[in-house]
Design a protein around this motif. Sequence first.
Motif, PDB file in Angstrom:
ATOM      1  N   ALA A   1       7.385  16.883  -6.048  1.00 57.74           N
ATOM      2  CA  ALA A   1       7.261  15.651  -5.463  1.00 57.74           C
ATOM      3  C   ALA A   1       6.529  14.495  -6.621  1.00 57.74           C
ATOM      4  CB  ALA A   1       6.846  14.892  -4.623  1.00 57.74           C
ATOM      5  N   LYS A   2       6.644  13.746  -6.768  1.00 54.19           N
ATOM      6  CA  LYS A   2       6.162  12.811  -7.722  1.00 54.19           C
ATOM      7  C   LYS A   2       6.306  11.070  -8.290  1.00 54.19           C
ATOM      8  CE  LYS A   2      10.065  13.456 -11.461  1.00 54.19           C
ATOM      9  NZ  LYS A   2      10.493  13.878 -12.879  1.00 54.19           N
ATOM     10  N   ALA A   3       5.800  10.299  -8.408  1.00 58.37           N
ATOM     11  CA  ALA A   3       6.081   8.643  -7.926  1.00 58.37           C
ATOM     12  C   ALA A   3       7.314   8.446  -8.799  1.00 58.37           C
ATOM     13  CB  ALA A   3       4.833   7.961  -8.719  1.00 58.37           C
TER      14      ALA A   3
ATOM     15  N   ASP B   1       0.775  -1.204  -0.359  1.00 55.78           N
ATOM     16  CA  ASP B   1       0.008  -0.004  -0.383  1.00 55.78           C
ATOM     17  C   ASP B   1       1.146   1.464  -0.241  1.00 55.78           C
ATOM     18  OD1 ASP B   1      -3.006   1.326   0.680  1.00 55.78           O
ATOM     19  OD2 ASP B   1      -1.710   2.138   1.920  1.00 55.78           O
ATOM     20  N   ARG B   2       2.312   1.531   0.925  1.00 57.52           N
ATOM     21  CA  ARG B   2       2.466   2.092   0.644  1.00 57.52           C
ATOM     22  C   ARG B   2       3.554   2.329  -0.472  1.00 57.52           C
ATOM     23  NH1 ARG B   2       6.694   1.917   6.103  1.00 57.52           N
ATOM     24  NH2 ARG B   2       4.664   1.909   8.067  1.00 57.52           N
ATOM     25  N   ILE B   3       3.899   1.938  -1.371  1.00 55.61           N
ATOM     26  CA  ILE B   3       4.518   1.186  -2.757  1.00 55.61           C
ATOM     27  C   ILE B   3       3.890   2.735  -3.238  1.00 55.61           C
ATOM     28  CG2 ILE B   3       4.748   0.387  -4.597  1.00 55.61           C
ATOM     29  CD1 ILE B   3       7.339  -0.013  -2.632  1.00 55.61           C
TER      30      ILE B   3
ATOM     31  N   GLN C   1       4.729   9.737   1.351  1.00 52.94           N
ATOM     32  CA  GLN C   1       3.340   9.377   0.848  1.00 52.94           C
ATOM     33  C   GLN C   1       2.782  10.637   0.746  1.00 52.94           C
ATOM     34  OE1 GLN C   1       2.733   5.881   1.364  1.00 52.94           O
ATOM     35  NE2 GLN C   1       4.674   6.059   1.290  1.00 52.94           N
ATOM     36  N   CYS C   2       1.832  10.019  -0.513  1.00 49.97           N
ATOM     37  CA  CYS C   2       1.175  11.456  -1.601  1.00 49.97           C
ATOM     38  C   CYS C   2       0.466  12.388   0.024  1.00 49.97           C
ATOM     39  CB  CYS C   2      -0.067  10.665  -1.743  1.00 49.97           C
ATOM     40  SG  CYS C   2       0.322   9.659  -3.508  1.00 49.97           S
TER      41      CYS C   2
ATOM     42  N   HIS D   1       1.551   4.338  -2.908  1.00 50.98           N
ATOM     43  CA  HIS D   1       1.018   6.216  -2.777  1.00 50.98           C
ATOM     44  C   HIS D   1       2.451   6.830  -2.802  1.00 50.98           C
ATOM     45  CE1 HIS D   1      -2.531   4.230  -1.368  1.00 50.98           C
ATOM     46  NE2 HIS D   1      -3.299   5.326  -2.792  1.00 50.98           N
ATOM     47  N   ARG D   2       3.504   6.045  -2.499  1.00 53.89           N
ATOM     48  CA  ARG D   2       4.789   6.902  -2.458  1.00 53.89           C
ATOM     49  C   ARG D   2       5.310   7.433  -3.482  1.00 53.89           C
ATOM     50  NH1 ARG D   2      10.562   3.250  -0.331  1.00 53.89           N
ATOM     51  NH2 ARG D   2       9.990   2.854  -2.746  1.00 53.89           N
ATOM     52  N   VAL D   3       6.288   8.579  -3.189  1.00 58.07           N
ATOM     53  CA  VAL D   3       6.801   9.583  -3.994  1.00 58.07           C
ATOM     54  C   VAL D   3       7.745  10.587  -3.375  1.00 58.07           C
ATOM     55  CG1 VAL D   3       4.614  10.957  -4.921  1.00 58.07           C
ATOM     56  CG2 VAL D   3       5.165  12.131  -3.133  1.00 58.07           C
ATOM     57  N   GLU D   4       8.300  11.056  -4.781  1.00 58.63           N
ATOM     58  CA  GLU D   4       9.658  11.681  -3.990  1.00 58.63           C
ATOM     59  C   GLU D   4       9.846  12.570  -4.835  1.00 58.63           C
ATOM     60  OE1 GLU D   4      14.131   9.345  -3.621  1.00 58.63           O
ATOM     61  OE2 GLU D   4      13.949   9.986  -5.649  1.00 58.63           O
TER      62      GLU D   4
END
Length: 220
Positions: A155-157, A122-124, A138-139, A126-129
């Motif tokens: 920030a983006k995926a 689930d975290r993957i 997270q988003c 919604h993760r952004v960097e």
Amino acid sequence: MGLHLIVLGPPASGKGTQGRRLAQDLGLAYLSTGALLREAVENRTPAGVEAEPILARGGYVSDQLMASLMEPWLETNQAGWVLDGYPRTLAQDDFLQQWLVERDQRVDAAIALEVPKEVLVDRIRHRVECPDCRWSGQCVEVDGACRCPECGGLAKARKDDTLENFLSRFDEFSLHTQPVIERYAEQGDLVCCDATAPVDEVAAGLLQSLQSLSTDGQTA
């Protein structure tokens, strides 16, 4: 001399978030080896060119390549650091421990972040960097314009944050990094942490666990 800490855990367990917090709270240098590799790829360095296809399929780069990237950073940050995601293999840990022994230093503690696999998936998703400062989260942690809370960058995926890559990285973690965690447990230097709690709660718990180490390090 400051502390030398490593933060280990499966992908999306919060290594970057907690590593940064620890480094800031304890006055230590911080390094994300994942961000270091992605920067090398983006800059098209020889190491980045070699690492790019490996990272694209969710694999681990060679121990020799990682050593070539780590050694210059370690040389310039001997006063104390938090390493996020390194060492990932026993061979990498051998390199790190030998490097430290030669300088009369040691890893003061290894932190193992523990999160169930279904939560990681689930975290993957919604993760952004942030590509500018390498903040990762997270988003829900960015505003409606997806601005990084640290530097204001966009920030983006991450391109490698696919379910397929996550499953590959998780298997690699189980095969190669879990033995590193077990080694530090056997040495009595492991701090285990339930990283499913809210970020601030996890950070406070880790800081409390490491407070005695910090005091010893500052008075040494």
